[in-house]
Design a protein around this motif. Structure first.
Motif, PDB file in Angstrom:
ATOM      1  N   ALA A 162      -5.373   0.850   5.242  1.00  0.00           N
ATOM      2  CA  ALA A 162      -5.302   2.296   5.047  1.00  0.00           C
ATOM      3  C   ALA A 162      -4.752   2.981   6.295  1.00  0.00           C
ATOM      4  N   LEU A 163      -5.220   2.551   7.460  1.00  0.00           N
ATOM      5  CA  LEU A 163      -4.718   3.131   8.709  1.00  0.00           C
ATOM      6  C   LEU A 163      -3.224   2.900   8.859  1.00  0.00           C
ATOM      7  N   MET A 164      -2.800   1.682   8.631  1.00  0.00           N
ATOM      8  CA  MET A 164      -1.389   1.362   8.779  1.00  0.00           C
ATOM      9  C   MET A 164      -0.551   2.086   7.727  1.00  0.00           C
ATOM     10  N   ALA A 165      -1.047   2.186   6.511  1.00  0.00           N
ATOM     11  CA  ALA A 165      -0.302   2.887   5.457  1.00  0.00           C
ATOM     12  C   ALA A 165      -0.117   4.352   5.802  1.00  0.00           C
ATOM     13  N   GLY A 166      -1.126   4.951   6.436  1.00  0.00           N
ATOM     14  CA  GLY A 166      -1.057   6.369   6.759  1.00  0.00           C
ATOM     15  C   GLY A 166      -0.395   6.680   8.087  1.00  0.00           C
ATOM     16  N   LEU A 167      -0.318   5.670   8.987  1.00  0.00           N
ATOM     17  CA  LEU A 167       0.188   5.922  10.328  1.00  0.00           C
ATOM     18  C   LEU A 167       1.561   5.318  10.598  1.00  0.00           C
ATOM     19  N   ALA A 168       1.810   4.116  10.077  1.00  0.00           N
ATOM     20  CA  ALA A 168       3.016   3.369  10.440  1.00  0.00           C
ATOM     21  C   ALA A 168       4.259   3.996   9.808  1.00  0.00           C
ATOM     22  N   TYR A 169       5.387   3.718  10.409  1.00  0.00           N
ATOM     23  CA  TYR A 169       6.649   4.236   9.901  1.00  0.00           C
ATOM     24  C   TYR A 169       7.751   3.252  10.276  1.00  0.00           C
ATOM     25  N   GLY A 170       8.874   3.342   9.556  1.00  0.00           N
ATOM     26  CA  GLY A 170       9.997   2.448   9.821  1.00  0.00           C
ATOM     27  C   GLY A 170      10.288   1.557   8.633  1.00  0.00           C
ATOM     28  N   ALA A 175       0.836  -1.209   0.000  1.00  0.00           N
ATOM     29  CA  ALA A 175       0.000   0.000   0.000  1.00  0.00           C
ATOM     30  C   ALA A 175       0.869   1.256   0.000  1.00  0.00           C
ATOM     31  N   ARG A 176       1.918   1.258   0.799  1.00  0.00           N
ATOM     32  CA  ARG A 176       2.793   2.427   0.869  1.00  0.00           C
ATOM     33  C   ARG A 176       3.604   2.581  -0.427  1.00  0.00           C
ATOM     34  N   THR A 177       3.995   1.468  -1.031  1.00  0.00           N
ATOM     35  CA  THR A 177       4.680   1.544  -2.327  1.00  0.00           C
ATOM     36  C   THR A 177       3.747   2.117  -3.385  1.00  0.00           C
ATOM     37  N   ALA A 178       2.470   1.743  -3.322  1.00  0.00           N
ATOM     38  CA  ALA A 178       1.494   2.276  -4.281  1.00  0.00           C
ATOM     39  C   ALA A 178       1.359   3.784  -4.143  1.00  0.00           C
ATOM     40  N   ILE A 179       1.387   4.283  -2.912  1.00  0.00           N
ATOM     41  CA  ILE A 179       1.314   5.739  -2.710  1.00  0.00           C
ATOM     42  C   ILE A 179       2.517   6.421  -3.367  1.00  0.00           C
ATOM     43  N   ARG A 180       3.699   5.856  -3.148  1.00  0.00           N
ATOM     44  CA  ARG A 180       4.902   6.443  -3.759  1.00  0.00           C
ATOM     45  C   ARG A 180       4.853   6.328  -5.277  1.00  0.00           C
ATOM     46  N   TYR A 181       4.298   5.225  -5.786  1.00  0.00           N
ATOM     47  CA  TYR A 181       4.147   5.055  -7.241  1.00  0.00           C
ATOM     48  C   TYR A 181       3.278   6.170  -7.822  1.00  0.00           C
ATOM     49  N   VAL A 182       2.168   6.449  -7.160  1.00  0.00           N
ATOM     50  CA  VAL A 182       1.279   7.515  -7.639  1.00  0.00           C
ATOM     51  C   VAL A 182       2.017   8.848  -7.653  1.00  0.00           C
ATOM     52  N   LYS A 183       2.802   9.118  -6.628  1.00  0.00           N
ATOM     53  CA  LYS A 183       3.560  10.370  -6.593  1.00  0.00           C
ATOM     54  C   LYS A 183       4.597  10.407  -7.708  1.00  0.00           C
ATOM     55  N   ALA A 184       5.257   9.275  -7.965  1.00  0.00           N
ATOM     56  CA  ALA A 184       6.286   9.221  -9.016  1.00  0.00           C
ATOM     57  C   ALA A 184       5.691   9.412 -10.395  1.00  0.00           C
TER      58      ALA A 184
END
Length: 230
Positions: free
Chosen positions: A79-87, A46-55
């Protein structure tokens, strides 16, 4: 949402149409499902998909600084984890020059305290195979000790603090949900309030799990939230 199993992306097209008609670009994300890859692969994807959209923002016709993430049920948790988690555990090298930061999060009846969703206390040793199949997101966990560790890392509540700003959040949950207890969203809202974070919470009277949720009134609630935070 799919119980972290393989997703049928086409079934959500009709539900997403009101947002597309309002002018929002929709990216429907498919992540590796639990039988294929264990936690945290779903969050990584999910987080890679967000970066893909930005790229590919120019190609897709989107503003990379105005992205929201939304999901229902297991997708709400994702969605919660994609928007909240880090590391590092939650990211991949792909499109590493971009962040997975989003402007806001929309959570439809997602699990928030995984220790309450799955029995993870008291038991030790190897998890029987028939039990592992019922653990969904944690199907790859081989021992109860590993299950407890993964459940703590998969708990969205753990990533909400007063010290760290998190995206504004819209929480929606039917009060007759037989799958994800309504109290899971109460816990999330209470944690956001206790930490001084922005959140809106809507109890949908008489609605079950995905039943009675997708109505025009709720679409308007979501659109008002998007207009306010995007």
């Amino acid at each position: 949402g799919s119980g972290w199993h393989k997703q049928n992306l086409k079934q959500y097209i009709a539900k997403l149409m009101p947002y597309a008609r309002a002018g929002y670009v929709i990216a429907s994300v498919e992540y590796r499902y639990s039988e294929e890859a264990g936690f945290p692969a779903q969050i990584q994807d999910a987080r890679t998909a967000i970066r893909y959209v930005k790229a590919h923002a120019d190609e897709l016709g989107v503003d990379p600084d105005r992205i929201a993430v939304m999901g229902d049920s297991s997708g709400g948790h994702t969605a919660l984890m994609a928007g909240l988690a880090y590391g590092e555990a939650f990211d991949t090298p792909e499109y590493g020059e971009y962040t997975a930061d989003v402007r806001c999060i929309i959570d439809f009846y997602g699990p928030t305290d995984m220790s309450q969703m799955f029995e993870v206390t008291g038991k030790t040793g190897v998890i029987p195979q028939d039990v592992r199949r019922e653990l969904l997101l944690f199907e790859k966990a081989e021992t109860y000790e590993e299950l407890r560790e993964q459940a703590s890392l998969a708990n969205p509540l753990a990533y909400i603090t007063r010290e760290r700003a998190v995206p504004p959040m819209l929480i929606l949950h039917g009060d007759e949900d037989p799958v994800v207890p309504f109290h899971q969203s109460v816990l999330l809202y209470q944690k956001m309030q206790a930490c001084g974070q922005k959140a809106e919470f809507y109890k949908i009277l008489g609605a079950g799990h995905a039943v009675g949720i997708w109505i025009p009134d709720i679409d308007e609630v979501v659109l008002r939230f998007l207009r306010a935070h995007l």
